[in-house]
Design an enzyme around this catalytic site. Structure first.
Site, PDB file in Angstrom:
ATOM      1  NE  ARG A 149      -2.040   0.754   3.408  1.00  0.00           N
ATOM      2  CZ  ARG A 149      -2.858   1.602   2.772  1.00  0.00           C
ATOM      3  NH1 ARG A 149      -3.661   1.139   1.868  1.00  0.00           N
ATOM      4  NH2 ARG A 149      -2.827   2.886   3.047  1.00  0.00           N
ATOM      5  CB  CYS A 165      -3.994  -4.245   4.271  1.00  0.00           C
ATOM      6  SG  CYS A 165      -3.823  -3.280   5.761  1.00  0.00           S
ATOM      7  N   PRO A 183      -8.057   4.143   4.081  1.00  0.00           N
ATOM      8  CG  PRO A 183      -9.473   5.624   5.180  1.00  0.00           C
ATOM      9  CD  PRO A 183      -8.804   4.296   5.333  1.00  0.00           C
ATOM     10  CB  VAL A 184      -5.502   7.441   0.160  1.00  0.00           C
ATOM     11  CG1 VAL A 184      -4.592   6.269   0.516  1.00  0.00           C
ATOM     12  CG2 VAL A 184      -6.394   7.082  -1.035  1.00  0.00           C
ATOM     13  CG  ASP A 185      -9.976  10.442   3.788  1.00  0.00           C
ATOM     14  OD1 ASP A 185      -9.653   9.291   4.128  1.00  0.00           O
ATOM     15  OD2 ASP A 185     -10.054  11.384   4.605  1.00  0.00           O
ATOM     16  CD  GLN A 186      -7.623  13.863   5.969  1.00  0.00           C
ATOM     17  OE1 GLN A 186      -7.103  14.967   6.163  1.00  0.00           O
ATOM     18  NE2 GLN A 186      -8.936  13.709   5.871  1.00  0.00           N
ATOM     19  CG  ASP A 188       3.703  -0.004  12.910  1.00  0.00           C
ATOM     20  OD1 ASP A 188       4.398   0.681  12.148  1.00  0.00           O
ATOM     21  OD2 ASP A 188       2.487  -0.233  12.710  1.00  0.00           O
ATOM     22  CB  ILE A 233      -3.572   3.709  14.946  1.00  0.00           C
ATOM     23  CG1 ILE A 233      -2.793   4.465  16.029  1.00  0.00           C
ATOM     24  CG2 ILE A 233      -3.200   4.173  13.535  1.00  0.00           C
ATOM     25  CD1 ILE A 233      -2.914   5.973  15.977  1.00  0.00           C
ATOM     26  NE  ARG A 290       4.177  -6.293   3.103  1.00  0.00           N
ATOM     27  CZ  ARG A 290       3.041  -5.598   3.105  1.00  0.00           C
ATOM     28  NH1 ARG A 290       1.895  -6.196   3.341  1.00  0.00           N
ATOM     29  NH2 ARG A 290       3.035  -4.298   2.893  1.00  0.00           N
TER      30      ARG A 290
HETATM   31  C1  EPZ Z   1       1.989   4.180   8.247  1.00  0.00           C
HETATM   32  O1  EPZ Z   1       0.845   3.700   7.570  1.00  0.00           O
HETATM   33  C2  EPZ Z   1       2.918   2.984   8.377  1.00  0.00           C
HETATM   34  N1  EPZ Z   1       3.290   2.530   7.037  1.00  0.00           N
HETATM   35  C3  EPZ Z   1       2.220   1.880   9.156  1.00  0.00           C
HETATM   36  O2  EPZ Z   1       3.165   0.818   9.309  1.00  0.00           O
HETATM   37  C4  EPZ Z   1       1.858   2.419  10.529  1.00  0.00           C
HETATM   38  O3  EPZ Z   1       1.165   1.414  11.244  1.00  0.00           O
HETATM   39  C5  EPZ Z   1       0.961   3.662  10.367  1.00  0.00           C
HETATM   40  O4  EPZ Z   1       1.640   4.642   9.556  1.00  0.00           O
HETATM   41  C6  EPZ Z   1       0.634   4.314  11.700  1.00  0.00           C
HETATM   42  O5  EPZ Z   1       1.805   4.688  12.341  1.00  0.00           O
HETATM   43  C7  EPZ Z   1       4.232   3.226   6.359  1.00  0.00           C
HETATM   44  O6  EPZ Z   1       4.756   4.229   6.823  1.00  0.00           O
HETATM   45  C8  EPZ Z   1       4.616   2.686   5.013  1.00  0.00           C
HETATM   46  P1  EPZ Z   1      -1.826   6.405   8.620  1.00  0.00           P
HETATM   47  P2  EPZ Z   1      -0.238   4.766   7.000  1.00  0.00           P
HETATM   48  O7  EPZ Z   1      -2.161   7.087   7.352  1.00  0.00           O
HETATM   49  O8  EPZ Z   1       0.422   6.030   6.655  1.00  0.00           O
HETATM   50  C9  EPZ Z   1      -6.550   6.700   8.788  1.00  0.00           C
HETATM   51  C10 EPZ Z   1       3.885  -1.383   9.311  1.00  0.00           C
HETATM   52  O9  EPZ Z   1       3.593  -2.309  10.064  1.00  0.00           O
HETATM   53  N2  EPZ Z   1      -6.438   7.457   7.527  1.00  0.00           N
HETATM   54  O10 EPZ Z   1      -0.954   7.111   9.603  1.00  0.00           O
HETATM   55  O11 EPZ Z   1      -1.044   4.057   5.970  1.00  0.00           O
HETATM   56  C11 EPZ Z   1      -6.113   5.251   8.663  1.00  0.00           C
HETATM   57  O12 EPZ Z   1      -7.190   4.448   8.231  1.00  0.00           O
HETATM   58  C12 EPZ Z   1       2.832  -0.472   8.750  1.00  0.00           C
HETATM   59  O13 EPZ Z   1       5.078  -1.099   8.983  1.00  0.00           O
HETATM   60  C13 EPZ Z   1      -7.581   8.012   6.965  1.00  0.00           C
HETATM   61  O14 EPZ Z   1      -8.697   7.856   7.480  1.00  0.00           O
HETATM   62  O15 EPZ Z   1      -1.141   5.005   8.277  1.00  0.00           O
HETATM   63  C14 EPZ Z   1      -5.678   4.924  10.076  1.00  0.00           C
HETATM   64  O16 EPZ Z   1      -6.831   4.580  10.832  1.00  0.00           O
HETATM   65  C15 EPZ Z   1       1.469  -0.974   9.079  1.00  0.00           C
HETATM   66  N3  EPZ Z   1      -7.466   8.735   5.814  1.00  0.00           N
HETATM   67  C16 EPZ Z   1      -5.108   6.234  10.592  1.00  0.00           C
HETATM   68  O17 EPZ Z   1      -5.638   7.257   9.726  1.00  0.00           O
HETATM   69  C17 EPZ Z   1      -6.250   8.936   5.202  1.00  0.00           C
HETATM   70  O18 EPZ Z   1      -6.209   9.618   4.160  1.00  0.00           O
HETATM   71  C18 EPZ Z   1      -3.588   6.327  10.567  1.00  0.00           C
HETATM   72  O19 EPZ Z   1      -3.180   5.901   9.291  1.00  0.00           O
HETATM   73  C19 EPZ Z   1      -5.104   8.359   5.789  1.00  0.00           C
HETATM   74  C20 EPZ Z   1      -5.219   7.635   6.955  1.00  0.00           C
END
Ligand code: EPZ
Length: 419
Positions: A92, A116, A122-125, A306, A328, A398
């Site tokens: 992702r 996953c 989501p990636v709305d932000q 994590d 989270i 991974r």
């Molecule tokens: C990063 O994922 C890490 N991955 C994750 O590590 C980590 O668990 C996570 O940050 C939290 O620290 C990488 O850096 C490659 P988020 P990311 O956007 O960026 C919600 C691992 O094990 N959200 O900080 O995808 C989301 O659903 C992986 O190495 C929205 O709603 O996480 C979540 O509930 C797993 N809209 C929360 O925010 C958005 O546009 C935090 O997600 C973006 C996120």
């Protein structure tokens, strides 16, 4: 599919060398798209996710040379702005090419990563911020289709703290016209490492390490050399292993000053933790009770999500009852039924898990479901009576470079069974 066979391994000792941080390397490799000059990286972990991202960029015409934990990225010949589903669905973090492609080429077609095991993701932000910077974005046939004559500066307040959301917008802003103010940013050390690398490439960024990043766009970025920071999650995983197995290990090439919340919980669990600039020693006496530690996952500098599964494994054999609250992700307890099959006593209600420590776990055939859940099963196997077989270790590969080799080096009884 490979499996790991794990047997009880107590009283370990020796040194474990910590690899570079996966979650710093992934955005920084994508930053290579922002320039036509070479970005030379060192301390890059040799992981499946890193190789997958390399394949994705090579499919776009980027030259990637990856050997001995060094990676050279040359995007001078980039000839496609499309990140196809077949690779994006396996990793992702591929969504991190969106901001750089838009910033440098004015277009990007990136498959929606999809959910996953741990949540909808989501990636709305990411999209909201890029639209505020002038991008025209459509979601069609499972793809994010983005166009922008030229991104312009904007004031963006993130609705929630997102690590890759912050990273995508930060990279996009480096080449936008004017000033971008990003508020409510993630402050994870991996975001800071990306910002430091971008500054070496000529980006103008202030507020690094805080929740407000101010970026003044520049005409172009140039090549640079950068060393990826050590992986705090890998180090935290092996530190918990030391406590659970009543061992005394030194973690080399680590970075204790970004592990404050982890080290605090290890001390509360009863460990003696000594730290130096690039190492930490974690020791636990063999007749000492492990104290249960309550866990609440939150954005940095609080305890990382994590690390949740790994601390749950520790609490499974601790001396009391502990509460774990996962704030989270909406579905990050897949390791619970697997740990319960090993004799753990865990009850989950919504995003809270109550763990009652037991005297011993028993080995079983268990299945990994996500990266950190797999790690927690290996940790449990190291203290369980009998033999544990962890299946689907591709999840582990991974994010952990040669886990079995690093554990064998301190005396653990763990072998990989090629599948
Ligand atoms: C990063 O994922 C890490 N991955 C994750 O590590 C980590 O668990 C996570 O940050 C939290 O620290 C990488 O850096 C490659 P988020 P990311 O956007 O960026 C919600 C691992 O094990 N959200 O900080 O995808 C989301 O659903 C992986 O190495 C929205 O709603 O996480 C979540 O509930 C797993 N809209 C929360 O925010 C958005 O546009 C935090 O997600 C973006 C996120």
């Amino acid at each position: 599919m490979d499996k790991l066979r794990v047997k009880k391994s107590l009283g370990l000792s020796g040194e474990i060398y910590i690899s570079g941080a996966k979650n710093a390397a992934l955005p920084i490799i994508c930053a290579g798209i922002l320039t036509g000059e070479q970005l030379r990286l060192s301390n890059v972990p040799d992981l499946k996710d890193i190789k997958t991202l390399g394949l994705l960029l090579e499919g776009m015409g980027v030259k990637i040379n990856f050997a001995d934990n060094k990676m050279d990225i040359d995007a001078a010949g980039l000839n496609s702005c499309i990140a196809a589903y077949d690779l994006v669905k396996t990793m992702r973090a591929s969504v991190l090419v969106l901001g750089p492609l838009l910033a440098r080429f004015g277009e990007a077609e990136v498959s929606l990563p999809g959910g996953c095991a741990i949540g909808g993701r989501p990636v709305d932000q990411h999209i909201k911020g890029l639209e505020l910077m002038g991008a025209d974005i459509k979601i069609e046939n499972g793809y994010i289709k983005a166009r922008a004559k030229k991104l312009h500066g904007a004031k963006i307040i993130m609705d929630l703290i997102t690590v890759t959301g912050t990273e995508n917008l930060l990279m996009a802003a480096t080449l936008a016209d004017g000033v971008t103010v990003l508020e409510n940013c993630a402050r994870e050390p991996e975001v800071t490492d990306l910002a430091n690398c971008l500054v070496k490439m000529g980006a103008k960024i202030s507020g690094i390490g805080t929740d407000t990043l101010i970026v003044t766009g520049v005409e172009k970025l140039h090549g640079a050399e950068h060393q990826i920071i050590p992986d705090r999650i890998e180090a935290g995983t092996y530190a918990i292993m030391a406590v659970m197995t009543r061992s005394d290990v030194i973690l080399r090439n680590a970075k204790p000053d970004i592990m404050g919340a982890i080290i605090e919980k290890l001390s509360l669990a009863g460990a003696v933790v000594e730290t130096g600039q690039d190492w930490l020693r974690v020791a636990m006496k063999n007749d000492q009770d492990i104290c249960s530690v309550d866990i609440k996952t939150l954005p940095y500098p609080a305890l990382a999500t994590d690390m949740q599964a790994q601390f749950m494994a520790l609490n499974c054999i601790a001396n009391d009852t502990s509460t774990i609250s996962e704030t989270i992700f909406e579905n990050r307890y897949m390791h619970v039924p697997e740990l319960c099959r090993m004799g753990a006593n865990i009850a989950v209600d919504g995003n809270v898990a109550v763990v009652k420590g037991v005297h011993n776990l028993t080995g079983a055939l268990v299945m990994a479901t996500d990266l950190r859940a797999s790690a927690s099963l290996v940790l449990a196997g190291l203290v369980a009576d009998g033999e544990t077989i962890v299946d689907r270790v591709y999840h582990l590969d991974r994010g952990y470079e040669s886990m079995e080799r690093k554990l064998q080096q301190v005396g653990a009884d763990i072998v990989r069974i090629k599948g």
